[in-house]
Scaffold this motif. Structure first.
Motif, PDB file in Angstrom:
ATOM      1  N   GLY A  14       6.605 -15.993  -5.798  1.00  0.00           N
ATOM      2  CA  GLY A  14       7.257 -15.508  -4.581  1.00  0.00           C
ATOM      3  C   GLY A  14       7.940 -14.164  -4.780  1.00  0.00           C
ATOM      4  N   VAL A  15       8.609 -14.010  -5.910  1.00  0.00           N
ATOM      5  CA  VAL A  15       9.264 -12.728  -6.202  1.00  0.00           C
ATOM      6  C   VAL A  15       8.218 -11.631  -6.355  1.00  0.00           C
ATOM      7  N   ARG A  16       7.107 -11.939  -7.012  1.00  0.00           N
ATOM      8  CA  ARG A  16       6.030 -10.948  -7.178  1.00  0.00           C
ATOM      9  C   ARG A  16       5.391 -10.605  -5.825  1.00  0.00           C
ATOM     10  N   LEU A  17       5.227 -11.587  -4.941  1.00  0.00           N
ATOM     11  CA  LEU A  17       4.699 -11.303  -3.605  1.00  0.00           C
ATOM     12  C   LEU A  17       5.653 -10.417  -2.810  1.00  0.00           C
ATOM     13  N   LEU A  18       6.947 -10.686  -2.921  1.00  0.00           N
ATOM     14  CA  LEU A  18       7.948  -9.847  -2.262  1.00  0.00           C
ATOM     15  C   LEU A  18       7.879  -8.422  -2.803  1.00  0.00           C
ATOM     16  N   SER A  19       7.745  -8.302  -4.116  1.00  0.00           N
ATOM     17  CA  SER A  19       7.628  -6.985  -4.744  1.00  0.00           C
ATOM     18  C   SER A  19       6.392  -6.252  -4.226  1.00  0.00           C
ATOM     19  N   ALA A  21       4.920  -6.662  -1.363  1.00  0.00           N
ATOM     20  CA  ALA A  21       5.159  -6.280   0.027  1.00  0.00           C
ATOM     21  C   ALA A  21       6.038  -5.032   0.102  1.00  0.00           C
ATOM     22  N   ILE A  22       7.036  -4.964  -0.761  1.00  0.00           N
ATOM     23  CA  ILE A  22       7.902  -3.785  -0.804  1.00  0.00           C
ATOM     24  C   ILE A  22       7.099  -2.553  -1.229  1.00  0.00           C
ATOM     25  N   THR A  25       4.760  -1.494   1.648  1.00  0.00           N
ATOM     26  CA  THR A  25       5.543  -0.857   2.708  1.00  0.00           C
ATOM     27  C   THR A  25       5.935   0.560   2.304  1.00  0.00           C
ATOM     28  N   VAL A  53      12.670  -6.672 -10.410  1.00  0.00           N
ATOM     29  CA  VAL A  53      11.658  -7.719 -10.277  1.00  0.00           C
ATOM     30  C   VAL A  53      11.291  -8.264 -11.654  1.00  0.00           C
TER      31      VAL A  53
END
Length: 91
Positions: A14-19, A21-22, A25, A53
């Protein structure tokens, strides 16, 4: 559907997916701005995200391994993480 056997692994992913996405973006914002100065500023902010991350995912992994790895093994893993940060800071 993906079956999640371990909450630690789900958290790390989840943290890697958030990273990701950031990062995506930020890339889109760079393209939209079309200016080197703005893209450089955005990239500078990303320089803060990457190590955060890495540290978060590594911490989650170490927490998941805490009961499964011997104390000596944990010291070796922590030493490896410290060496990664030393290597990165010397560039």
């Amino acid at each position: 559907m993906i079956f999640l056997a371990d909450k630690i692994v789900a958290g790390m992913a989840g943290v890697r997916l958030l990273s990701a996405a950031i990062e995506f973006t930020a890339a889109m914002l760079m393209l939209k701005s079309g200016r080197v100065e703005t893209a450089f500023k955005i990239n500078s902010v990303l320089a803060l995200v990457g190590p955060a991350v890495l540290l978060t995912v590594t911490s989650l992994g170490l927490a998941g391994l805490a009961g499964k790895v011997s104390p000596a093994g944990m010291v070796v893993i922590l030493a490896g993480v410290v060496l990664i940060f030393i290597g990165i800071s010397r560039i």
